[in-house]
Design an enzyme around this catalytic site. Structure first.
Site, short mmCIF file in Angstrom:
data_model
loop_
_atom_site.label_atom_id
_atom_site.label_comp_id
_atom_site.label_asym_id
_atom_site.label_seq_id
_atom_site.Cartn_x
_atom_site.Cartn_y
_atom_site.Cartn_z
N GLU A 202 76.33 -40.94 -69.57
CA GLU A 202 77.15 -41.49 -68.58
C GLU A 202 76.31 -42.62 -67.81
OE1 GLU A 202 79.92 -37.73 -67.71
OE2 GLU A 202 78.31 -37.87 -66.63
N SER B 184 75.86 -28.56 -62.56
CA SER B 184 76.65 -28.92 -61.42
C SER B 184 76.17 -28.23 -60.17
CB SER B 184 78.05 -28.65 -61.65
OG SER B 184 78.87 -28.34 -60.44
N SER C 21 60.18 -65.99 -52.26
CA SER C 21 60.44 -65.20 -53.27
C SER C 21 59.25 -64.31 -53.86
CB SER C 21 60.88 -66.20 -54.56
OG SER C 21 59.69 -67.15 -54.59
N LYS D 277 78.67 -25.48 -65.88
CA LYS D 277 78.62 -26.61 -66.22
C LYS D 277 77.37 -27.33 -66.84
CE LYS D 277 81.16 -29.60 -65.64
NZ LYS D 277 82.49 -30.51 -65.75
N HIS E 138 91.91 -45.24 -83.67
CA HIS E 138 92.67 -44.93 -82.57
C HIS E 138 92.24 -43.46 -81.74
CE1 HIS E 138 95.02 -48.13 -84.03
NE2 HIS E 138 94.88 -47.39 -85.19
N LYS F 21 65.63 -64.87 -61.19
CA LYS F 21 64.57 -63.89 -61.22
C LYS F 21 64.99 -62.53 -61.09
CE LYS F 21 61.08 -67.15 -60.55
NZ LYS F 21 62.13 -68.29 -60.39
#
Ligand code: ARG
Length: 457
Positions: free
Chosen positions: A288, A275, A22, A281, A154, A323
């Site tokens: 995100e 992009s 480990s 873009k 909504h 861990k």
């Protein structure tokens, strides 16, 4: 050298060694491990279990290892785990006396103690990062108090809200998260050291000495539980998961509100990406990614819960699996809060676009119904009258604030000239002056309340 090879005729196979080790990940515990060992050996000396002189030699050896790792002149490699590494290195530095360090302890209480020290420091960092984040949210709330934006239910426009009230909503969530970290930090601050392998020890140790040196509030009261308890890891991962849930919601809002279709907020170029094919873009990769990393943090929470669920008392090697999920969570979590603190600081607002949008979708219809109800019309009837007015607006392609008094009065004679004022977007938001509501005064009181509660941490 293995700490346990005396009993064995043959060395472990290479693949078994590689599977068992480990050190490649628990090397992160080096500070905690050395600090706990110094406390342990100091206690052994004070209690006369080894001589004070021997204790001093060992403690000095440990300090020199600490300094060399810190300086980068000692590579942490070539042992089964961090505990073996430190002990081997100690013996190679101070000689035979180093072999006395492990008197009256086991790697089981040692690793449980190391992990607590590490997670405790991590909880402190989480608390500090959350405090900073909430401070930024409060600053943005203060700047944007009085900016009106659409409030949704909504994901349909519902009622106008105050930008400050919006940011305060997230401060409330992160304040609860902060409180969760503070609570788990307090609950976990109990020292397992002195539990040895599982049954305690026959040496006349004084656990109060080590407790005090390591800053724990209490010593554990059951050695079987103490060596196998990883509740604090699970609690941390839950607190991190819920914080990520809140962060992820804020990311989702950011992605929506900065899209062309909404156009309320702007993420500055410094925190946007482009992009490779579409030259036009400007993408919200940072929110995100934060939203995406929420998945791995939840996964680690499920992982630890599953790891601990079936293990018999007391220590089992399964617990080594606490861990990597912890370290990976900690990194993702800290990275996400830090980057989002920076991004929120730099958000800009299209104040007029937000205001315009807040008035669309008949968002002040509730105010029209409330207008009637406040003048004695039962609310259910007021709701129906307003519903018919909205239908009229849809047919005539009009907005509620654009209706004339005559049109209002055709729906109900209760309407007077002041309805034309009551139906505006600003009057709607500013009229909701209840505690926590959308008026600027209520939002400012919200800021003061959050500030006051934040001070406690
Ligand atoms: N690397 C081990 C862990 O993380 C240390 C404890 C080993 N104890 C043992 N009995 N094999 O759990």
């Amino acid at each position: 050298m293995k700490l346990w090879e005396g009993r064995f005729d043959a060395p472990t196979a290479g693949d078994a060694d590689a599977f068992n080790e480990s050190l490649s990940f628990d090397k992160k515990l080096w500070r905690a491990d050395i600090t706990a060992s110094v406390a342990h050996v100091t206690m052994l000396g004070k209690c006369g279990i080894i001589s004070e002189e021997e204790a001093n030699v060992i403690a000095e050896g440990l300090h020199s290892i600490y300094a060399d790792i810190e300086r980068g002149t000692l590579a942490v490699e070539g042992a089964e785990d961090i505990h073996s590494f430190v002990e081997n290195e100690l013996v190679s530095r101070v000689g035979q006396v180093g072999k006395k360090l492990h008197t009256a302890r086991s790697r089981n209480d040692q690793v449980a103690t190391d992990m607590r020290l590490y997670v405790r420091a991590s909880a402190d960092k989480a608390i500090a990062l959350l405090k900073e984040f909430i401070t930024v949210l409060l600053a943005r709330a203060k700047e944007t108090a009085g900016y009106i934006m659409p409030g949704f239910t909504h994901l349909r426009k519902a009622q106008p809200i105050n930008c400050a009230q919006y940011f305060n909503a997230y401060s409330e969530m992160f304040l609860r998260d902060l409180d969760r970290f503070a609570a788990l930090r307090k609950r976990m601050n109990v020292m397992p050291l002195g539990s040895a392998a599982l049954a305690g020890t026959s040496y006349p140790i004084d656990r109060e000495i080590t407790r005090d040196l390591l800053g724990f509030d209490e010593v554990s009261q059951n050695s079987l539980d103490a060596v196998s308890d990883r509740d604090f890891v699970a609690e941390y991962l839950f607190a991190a998961s819920l914080t990520m849930a809140h962060l992820s919601r804020l990311c989702e809002d950011t992605i929506l509100y900065t899209a062309d279709e909404f156009g309320y907020w702007v993420i500055p170029d410094a925190y946007s990406t482009g992009s490779s094919i579409m030259p036009q873009k400007k993408n919200p990769d940072i929110p995100e990614l934060v939203r995406g990393k929420t998945g791995r943090v939840y996964g680690h929470l499920m992982g630890i819960l599953t790891t601990i669920k079936g293990i018999p008392l007391a220590y089992n090697k399964d617990l080594q699996e606490d861990k990597e999920p912890f370290f990976d969570t900690e990194k993702a979590f800290f990275d996400c809060i830090s980057i989002y603190t920076a991004l929120v600081k730099k958000l800009t607002f299209n104040v007029n676009a937000m205001y315009e949008a807040a008035g669309e979708g008949y968002a002040t219809a509730t105010d029209v119904a409330d207008y009637l109800a406040k003048r004695g019309v039962p609310f259910r009837d007021a709701h129906a009258i307003t519903g018919r007015l909205v239908r009229y607006c849809i047919q005539e392609r009009k907005t509620l604030p654009a209706l004339t008094l005559e049109e209002f009065r055709a729906a109900s004679p209760v309407f007077e000239a002041d309805v034309l004022q009551a139906v505006t977007t600003r009057a709607s938001a500013e009229g909701r002056n209840s505690v926590g509501g959308s008026s600027t005064a209520a939002a400012k009181a919200g800021i003061a309340s959050i500030k006051k509660r934040l001070k406690k941490y």
